[in-house]
Enzyme design. Structure first.
Site, mmCIF file in Angstrom:
data_model
loop_
_atom_site.group_PDB
_atom_site.id
_atom_site.type_symbol
_atom_site.label_atom_id
_atom_site.label_comp_id
_atom_site.label_asym_id
_atom_site.label_seq_id
_atom_site.Cartn_x
_atom_site.Cartn_y
_atom_site.Cartn_z
ATOM 1 N N HIS A 148 0.835 -1.217 0.000
ATOM 2 C CA HIS A 148 0.000 0.000 0.000
ATOM 3 C C HIS A 148 0.862 1.256 0.000
ATOM 4 O O HIS A 148 2.062 1.229 0.298
ATOM 5 C CB HIS A 148 -0.957 -0.003 1.199
ATOM 6 N N CYS A 165 2.731 -5.012 6.853
ATOM 7 C CA CYS A 165 2.502 -4.784 5.432
ATOM 8 C C CYS A 165 3.674 -4.013 4.811
ATOM 9 O O CYS A 165 4.559 -3.536 5.516
ATOM 10 C CB CYS A 165 1.196 -4.020 5.220
#
Length: 569
Positions: free
Chosen positions: A453, A472
């Site tokens: 992301h 992440c």
């Protein structure tokens, strides 16, 4: 069709059937004229059923027992690695490969490398027991060697990684029978068992190079630096040691005759910057703690990094060895590759923190869609540890930080700090430029809840050490990656992607035209586009964990059930 022709075709078919049946059997040994062929079946049965061979460096072969039994059953329980008291040429070739296993990133002693000469000498006695023992030992070690080359030694799921090697496994009984015992080129068969990616080959070649440097290493350690970093031209007593190390590693082509013994000679600056570039250190030409530690790292450690990386390459199927997207965690770098596996671009990334619960795991999967202007659903662990305490301290915390509470259908609801702490509701951050996930996320659904992301915290990309997330992977150039994964979709271009991120619909999902293979990898040694080998710090201790597992030898630990990791920003 005439009856004569029909009979001929039937005869040919029967002959072909006989050939196919014989093709599944081992070739028979030839004996000297008048000599009765010994029956090795009783000894082979006993050995194959035993689970252990005490003469081996690693005696327990219980994990290969059924495969060994299948192999000998297919060959009518006859020996295959010797003939009339002499080893076969295939046995000699295997032993030579066992002895040179280090060139393939393996440990020769794990395959009894230096014990085979004495064992082959005993074959001259033509003792049935010793001959059968030699045969089964050779079969077991050959199977281990092939499997280790093909899928690695330790199952990646032992480390709770998202990589499955089961579909890649060979039928070892068949491989040994068809590719080795009658082979005219054992080396070729073993080479075929290894990964075929250019990165694997380059890493394998680097092992040979670094092993070759060991006898050349007569250098002195570079003195440690206390306080501020040493700049070119400043007083420092380590220039000669520095030039020696840089020359050994290949970063300094010619050692200047004028190198000073009392100052950091400016002539060494470019070579040091090259060294820093290859080791993930800020390329400032200054001598600081991280640079000195890297310079003084023993060659043996670098060789271990190379062999650890080869082990992980072996876990990957052909599809993932040449994956379109690869994130190398210790390097903090994402690379995108063309269909021919040529690097098209790379970018910096931020990965999970080094604390165990936030480490980014190794994963192989397929990217399937992306979401523009996403919500961030806060994981329950963060709700309990971080959100709830802030709510107790300030009643307006959620609104002031762009959070809201919703039910499992996404409907806004009111909630107390206690409800949030026990995950009785969902806390999510609203879309927008300040959202923790940024303006786009890329998903490849996995049990770890890890994805790629964008991020509003772009200042972190300027740092050389970038492990700050909860698991992440944050992207430095998310628009560039979005344009690349959507390049086959005529509805999307640079302008429409930018508009979707800045002013578009919230939480808009876009399916990719086809799934894209992605690997979240862990290589503390990686061949760069510049042709040099690059080394990185073992940020998560994954190298150490692998080496600890390998230290105990086969059979290696059974794979545990992978734990679900709540990973996010």
């Amino acid at each position: 069709m005439t009856s004569k022709l029909r009979r001929s075709l039937i005869a040919l078919s029967f002959f072909a059937l006989l050939l196919s049946v014989e093709g599944c059997k081992h070739r028979k040994r030839h004996q000297t004229a008048g000599e009765a062929a010994p029956d090795f079946a009783p000894q082979l049965h006993q050995l194959a059923d035993s689970k252990t061979l005490p003469q081996l460096r690693w005696p327990d072969f219980s994990d290969y027992k059924s495969t060994v039994q299948t192999f000998y059953n297919n060959g009518d329980w006859d020996i295959v690695w010797s003939d009339n008291g002499k080893p076969t040429k295939q046995a000699y070739a295997l032993v030579r490969n066992f002895q040179h296993a280090s060139e393939r990133g393996l440990i020769p002693d794990d395959y009894d490398a230096w014990r085979w000469d004495a064992r082959m000498a005993t074959l001259k006695k033509k003792d049935p027991v010793q001959t059968a023992q030699f045969d089964v030992m050779m079969t077991v070690v050959a199977m281990r060697f092939i499997s280790d080359l093909h899928i690695g030694r330790v199952n990646p799921q032992h480390f709770s990684f998202g990589v499955n090697v089961d579909a890649k496994k060979y039928d070892l009984a068949q491989f040994v029978q068809e590719r080795l015992i009658d082979s005219t080129d054992v080396d070729d068969a073993l080479n075929d068992a290894e990964p075929q990616s250019p990165e694997y080959r380059a890493t394998k070649a680097a092992i040979v190079h670094y092993v070759g440097l060991l006898p050349q290493d007569h250098t002195s350690p570079v003195p440690m630096v206390t306080g501020k970093s040493i700049e070119p031209g400043k007083p420092w007593a380590g220039s000669q040691a520095l030039s020696g190390r840089l020359a050994l590693f290949g970063d300094l082509d010619n050692v200047p005759d004028t190198v000073s013994a009392s100052t950091y000679d400016p002539q060494l600056t470019d070579a040091l910057k090259k060294f820093q570039h290859r080791h993930g250190i800020e390329e400032d030409g200054k001598i600081g703690k991280d640079t000195v530690n890297a310079l003084n790292t023993p060659l043996g450690v670098r060789i271990n990094q190379l062999t650890d990386t080869l082990e992980r390459w072996r876990w990957l199927s052909d599809e993932y060895q040449n994956a379109a997207i690869m994130v190398n965690l210790p390097e903090y770098t994402l690379r995108a590759f063309s269909d021919g596996h040529h690097e098209e671009f790379s970018m910096r990334v931020v990965v999970g923190q080094s604390v165990k619960e936030h480490r980014t795991p190794v994963i192989t999967d397929h990217m399937k869609y992306l979401v523009f202007r996403p919500f961030w659903n806060v994981p329950p662990s963060i709700m309990k540890a971080e959100i709830a305490p802030h709510m107790r301290a300030s009643s307006g915390y959620l609104a002031s930080h762009n959070f809201e509470t919703v039910d499992n259908k996404g409907n806004p609801v009111s909630a107390s700090a206690e409800q949030v702490a026990r995950a009785g509701v969902i806390v999510r951050e609203k879309p927008g430029p300040k959202n923790s996930l940024g303006l786009v996320k890329f998903l490849f659904p996995n049990t770890f809840n890890v994805y790629l992301h964008s991020t509003p915290a772009t200042e972190l990309f300027s740092r050389s050490k970038r492990d700050f997330s909860h698991g992440c992977v944050r992207l430095q150039e998310p628009e560039k990656l979005a344009a690349w994964v959507l390049r086959d979709n005529s509805k999307w271009n640079d302008d429409s992607i930018h508009e979707a991120m800045e002013n578009g619909q919230d939480n808009k999902t876009v399916l990719l035209s086809h799934p894209i293979p992605i690997v979240i990898f862990y290589a503390t040694a990686y061949p760069g586009e510049d042709g040099d080998m690059h080394f990185f710090t073992d940020i998560y201790g994954y190298d150490k964990e692998l080496e600890d597992a390998l230290h105990h030898g086969p059979p290696y630990p059974k794979a545990p059930i992978a734990e679900k990791v709540e990973a996010d920003i």
